[in-house]
Each structure stands twice: as structure tokens, then as C-alpha cells.
Design an enzyme around this catalytic site. Structure first.
Site, PDB file in Angstrom:
ATOM      1  N   ARG A  50       0.531  -0.990   0.273  1.00  0.00           N
ATOM      2  CA  ARG A  50       0.496   0.119  -0.149  1.00  0.00           C
ATOM      3  C   ARG A  50       0.157   0.932  -0.030  1.00  0.00           C
ATOM      4  NH1 ARG A  50      -1.602   1.918   4.528  1.00  0.00           N
ATOM      5  NH2 ARG A  50      -2.252  -0.322   5.076  1.00  0.00           N
ATOM      6  N   TYR A 102     -17.422  17.179 -15.120  1.00  0.00           N
ATOM      7  CA  TYR A 102     -17.378  15.757 -14.718  1.00  0.00           C
ATOM      8  C   TYR A 102     -18.465  15.240 -13.923  1.00  0.00           C
ATOM      9  CZ  TYR A 102     -17.681  10.790 -13.756  1.00  0.00           C
ATOM     10  OH  TYR A 102     -17.953   9.511 -13.960  1.00  0.00           O
ATOM     11  N   ASP A 174      -7.617  18.799 -13.657  1.00  0.00           N
ATOM     12  CA  ASP A 174      -7.735  17.920 -14.044  1.00  0.00           C
ATOM     13  C   ASP A 174      -7.208  17.807 -15.641  1.00  0.00           C
ATOM     14  OD1 ASP A 174      -8.496  16.152 -15.428  1.00  0.00           O
ATOM     15  OD2 ASP A 174     -10.710  15.691 -13.653  1.00  0.00           O
ATOM     16  N   LYS A 199      -8.475   6.797 -19.176  1.00  0.00           N
ATOM     17  CA  LYS A 199      -8.829   7.324 -20.359  1.00  0.00           C
ATOM     18  C   LYS A 199      -7.353   8.029 -21.422  1.00  0.00           C
ATOM     19  CE  LYS A 199     -12.958   8.123 -17.718  1.00  0.00           C
ATOM     20  NZ  LYS A 199     -13.038   8.843 -17.362  1.00  0.00           N
TER      21      LYS A 199
HETATM   22  O1  P1T Z   1     -13.498   7.248 -13.705  1.00  0.00           O
HETATM   23  P1  P1T Z   1     -12.866   7.591 -13.143  1.00  0.00           P
HETATM   24  O2  P1T Z   1     -11.096   7.005 -13.074  1.00  0.00           O
HETATM   25  O3  P1T Z   1     -12.799   7.802 -11.352  1.00  0.00           O
HETATM   26  O4  P1T Z   1     -12.172   9.404 -13.382  1.00  0.00           O
HETATM   27  C1  P1T Z   1     -13.017  10.235 -13.333  1.00  0.00           C
HETATM   28  C2  P1T Z   1     -13.060  11.907 -13.915  1.00  0.00           C
HETATM   29  C3  P1T Z   1     -11.662  12.669 -13.666  1.00  0.00           C
HETATM   30  N1  P1T Z   1     -11.735  13.804 -14.458  1.00  0.00           N
HETATM   31  C4  P1T Z   1     -12.534  13.650 -15.582  1.00  0.00           C
HETATM   32  C5  P1T Z   1     -12.547  15.075 -16.480  1.00  0.00           C
HETATM   33  C6  P1T Z   1     -12.865  12.507 -16.054  1.00  0.00           C
HETATM   34  O5  P1T Z   1     -13.700  12.641 -17.683  1.00  0.00           O
HETATM   35  C7  P1T Z   1     -13.240  11.349 -15.283  1.00  0.00           C
HETATM   36  C8  P1T Z   1     -14.169  10.717 -15.034  1.00  0.00           C
HETATM   37  N2  P1T Z   1     -15.066  10.608 -16.555  1.00  0.00           N
HETATM   38  C9  P1T Z   1     -15.582   9.152 -16.926  1.00  0.00           C
HETATM   39  C10 P1T Z   1     -16.474   8.069 -16.874  1.00  0.00           C
HETATM   40  C11 P1T Z   1     -16.757  10.144 -18.353  1.00  0.00           C
HETATM   41  O6  P1T Z   1     -17.103   9.397 -19.271  1.00  0.00           O
HETATM   42  O7  P1T Z   1     -16.846  10.927 -18.489  1.00  0.00           O
END
Ligand code: P1T
Length: 380
Positions: A50, A102, A174, A199
Site C-alpha cells: 500500500r 465531470y 484536471d 482515459k
Molecule cells: O472514472 P475515474 O477514473 O474515477 O475518473 C473520474 C474523472 C475525472 N475527471 C474527468 C475529467 C473525467 O472525465 C472523469 C471520468 N469521466 C467519465 C467516466 C466520463 O465518461 O466522462
């Protein structure tokens, strides 16, 4: 590895020197939860997984380098990375976030963090006067998302950082949509960069992960303490997948962008399309700022169809190659109906998205196949 190497080279090599024990060219997946010690407290730098893992350390070093930062920390999801940044706050603190963001980020700040005495205001950060006015004496953090999700607004990182720092607030960007290939927020004055590595960094829709990068050693130490204390860490295989994805980030982003600009041009001239949102279109309100702070416009295109919600849902259901799914940034194209999918948590709030809006994550397939698919879906 020296940071004088260029982006593409560092993406493949930085933090990923051949394995000392075997010479393995690819960083091994250190699938272990603990590490043998010679005597209590005497060890090779790792105690418990961890706290640290060599596969994760390689990813953290590589991402820090790509973002031009000094330190990287990997998390189990993008939301875990954003949550980690929020641990820098205390009850009574105030946060500013964009009014296009988001849906999960909105949900976290309002419905989770709000219960712990941290208040968040969502403002139109394309309007710097509105941003100035939204500051309170308690504002500690400005969270920037640019391009925004889902309207692809462009926020001026440098201008926002200048205002925030004058007011004594930290700036976290972000950078999920732009990626460090197209945008480097730390060089524009941001204190922290966050990512959903799910992503573009992962790039193949096969892993969920997140990261925070900074050059500020105090912020890093605090975040690292919380990474270990809270425990939302990624497993070694997930780190390995992101590390593999990052090796091809540069060429993928070039192709995502080339395809996205063709798709945006096609949609713009389509009689069944009401409006197209793509920062690479010269009449996009953020075009000039995008040209200044990004080296490319990215692979996301949003558009509104004529005929309202029903028409939008019909188009989203009729694409064949372009899959109807949440998420983005993979090699395959995805279509999303934000109002009922990724941004459903905004329903009934001031941030609610229009029901005729569709969002495309333009993949790296042949662009003509994507355009033909959209044509049949729009006309169907
Ligand atoms: O899904 P996760 O890995 O927890 O990420 C969250 C997140 C954070 N910031 C941005 C700009 C994001 O687009 C996302 C997650 N977004 C999607 C799942 C979506 O389809 O827009």
C-alpha cells in the site's frame, strides 16, 4: 533518466530503466503485498505494497516527467486522485470549481465533501470577473477542468492561477481531456495536476486509475501521507497497463486529434446538427486561449442534434462502430448521452446538461468509417 529527453522518449523510458535483477526491458509487474526485511526497518526501500510498489513507482516517475513535475502519485481511479487533492482541505474551507465539470466530480464535492464542512461553488471560469467575485476569504482550492466535460469549454489556466495565487488558493487542473501531450498545467502556474488515467493515458479502455502530479515538495509529502493512510492505491497490473498505454500516448493523441477535427468539420456542415463544440474550430469561444495554452485540441467532440432529447437518444443508439458507452480516451470511438449517462448526477442542479447533447470520444479508427457511421446514425 535525464529530463532533457523529449516527451515521446520519456514516455517510453523515463522511470523504466531495465530491471536490475534480470535486465527485463519492460518494468515487471511486482505482484506482491509485502517485502522481506533483513532486520526490522532494514530493507531495500519497500516495506508494504500500500505504501509503495516498484511497478507503481515507475508509473509515478514517468507521469511526473511527462507533466514536467517533480513528483507523481498513482491512485485507484480518477475520483480517488481528486479525493486525494481534497485531503489538503479542512472543514470551513471553500472550493471553486467550473460550472461545466465531470458529473462524478460535482457529485463528490457536493454530496460527499459537503458533509464534511467544505463548501464548493461552481462558476463560469471562462468569465474571469465572475471567478474573482466568487472568491471568499475561505477559498483554499480552485479546481480547473479544461477542456471541460462535456461542453469542451477552454479555461485560461495561467490567468486563473494568477488570480487564485493572489487570493492565497491552490490550483489543481484536471488534465484528463488534454493529456500532458497537448497541455502542461504545471508550466502554466498550476500547483497540482490530476488525471483519470482510465482515459487517454491508459488509452485502451482496459483499466481504471488516477494520478496526481506536483512540483511542490510540501504538497507531495502531504498527499503521499494520505495516499498511504487512506489506501486508494492501484494494483501493480493496473499500473503496468497505464505504463504500457503511455508509451504510445504521443502517436495516439496525434491521430485522435486528426480524426476529431475531421469529425467536427463533418458534423458542423450536417443539416441535422444544431451546434458543434470542438476547441479546434476557429469560432469556438475558447479557440484563442486553446491555441495559446495547448499544443493540440484533443480528441473529444460534443454536439447538439436537432429534434431534442429523443433525436439525441436515437442517434446514440444507432451508431455501429462507435459504441454507446461511458468513458473516453480509448483507441475505439465512443458516443455518450451525457444527460442520461456520465452527467446524470447533475439532473435538477444548475449544472444540468442539455438533453440534445451528445459527446464523442473520437478513436483512432479510419476517419471515413467514423464519418459514415455518424451519417447513417444521423439520417436513420
Ligand atoms: O472514472 P475515474 O477514473 O474515477 O475518473 C473520474 C474523472 C475525472 N475527471 C474527468 C475529467 C473525467 O472525465 C472523469 C471520468 N469521466 C467519465 C467516466 C466520463 O465518461 O466522462
Amino acid at each position: 533518466m535525464s529530463s532533457s529527453y523529449r516527451f515521446e522518449t520519456r514516455a517510453i523510458h523515463h522511470g523504466q530503466e531495465p530491471d536490475q535483477a534480470t535486465g527485463a526491458v519492460i518494468v515487471p509487474i511486482y505482484q506482491t503485498s509485502t517485502y522481506a526485511q533483513e532486520a526490522p526497518g532494514i530493507h531495500k526501500g519497500y516495506e508494504y505494497a500500500r505504501t509503495g510498489n516498484p511497478t507503481r513507482a515507475a508509473l509515478e516517475r514517468c507521469l511526473a516527467s511527462l507533466e514536467e513535475g517533480a513528483f507523481g502519485l498513482a491512485f485507484s481511479s480518477g475520483m480517488a486522485a481528486i479525493t486525494a487533492v481534497s485531503y489538503l482541505l479542512s472543514p470551513g474551507d471553500h472550493v471553486l470549481a467550473p460550472n461545466d465539470v465531470y458529473g462524478g466530480t460535482y457529485r463528490y464535492f457536493v454530496r460527499v465533501l459537503g458533509r464534511y464542512g467544505v463548501e464548493t461553488s461552481f462558476v463560469d471560469m471562462t468569465d474571469l470577473d465572475q471567478l474573482e467575485e466568487a472568491f471568499t476569504p475561505s477559498t483554499r482550492l480552485v479546481l480547473v477542468e479544461t477542456p471541460t466535460n462535456p461542453y469542451l469549454k477552454i479555461l485560461d489556466i495561467q490567468a486563473i492561477a494568477e488570480i487564485a495565487h493572489r487570493r492565497g488558493a491552490l490550483v489543481a487542473v484536471d488534465n484528463t481531456f488534454a493529456t500532458p501531450y497537448f497541455q502542461k498545467p504545471l508550466l502554466l502556474g498550476a500547483d497540482l495536476v490530476v488525471h483519470s488515467t482510465t482515459k487517454y493515458l491508459g488509452g485502451h479502455s482496459d483499466v481504471v486509475g488516477g494520478a496526481v502530479i506536483t512540483s511542490n515538495v510540501d504538497l507531495y509529502e502531504t498527499l503521499k501521507f494520505h495516499q498511504n493512510a487512506v489506501g486508494a492505491v492501484p494494483g501493480p497490473f493496473d499500473c503496468w497497463l497505464v505504463l504500457r498505454g503511455v508509451k504510445t500516448l504521443a502517436i495516439r493523441m496525434e491521430r485522435h486529434q486528426a480524426n476529431a477535427s475531421q469529425v467536427a468539420a463533418f458534423l458542423r456542415s450536417h443539416p441535422r446538427v444544431e451546434r458543434v463544440y470542438y476547441p479546434g474550430l476557429p469560432d469556438h469561444p475558447g479557440y484563442e486561449v486553446a491555441r495559446r495554452q495547448m499544443s493540440g485540441f484533443g480528441g473529444m467532440v460534443s454536439f447538439r442534434v436537432k429534434g431534442g432529447k429523443e433525436a439525441a437518444r436515437r442517434v446514440a443508439s444507432q451508431t455501429r462502430i462507435i459504441l454507446l458507452a461511458e468513458s473516453l480516451g480509448g483507441v475505439e470511438s465512443l458516443i455518450d448521452h451525457p444527460a442520461s449517462m456520465t452527467h446524470a448526477s447533475l439532473e435538477g442542479t444548475p449544472l444540468q446538461v442539455e438533453e440534445d447533447l451528445l459527446r464523442l470520444s473520437v478513436g483512432i479508427e479510419h476517419p471515413e468509417d467514423l464519418i459514415e457511421d455518424l451519417e447513417q446514425a444521423l439520417m436513420g
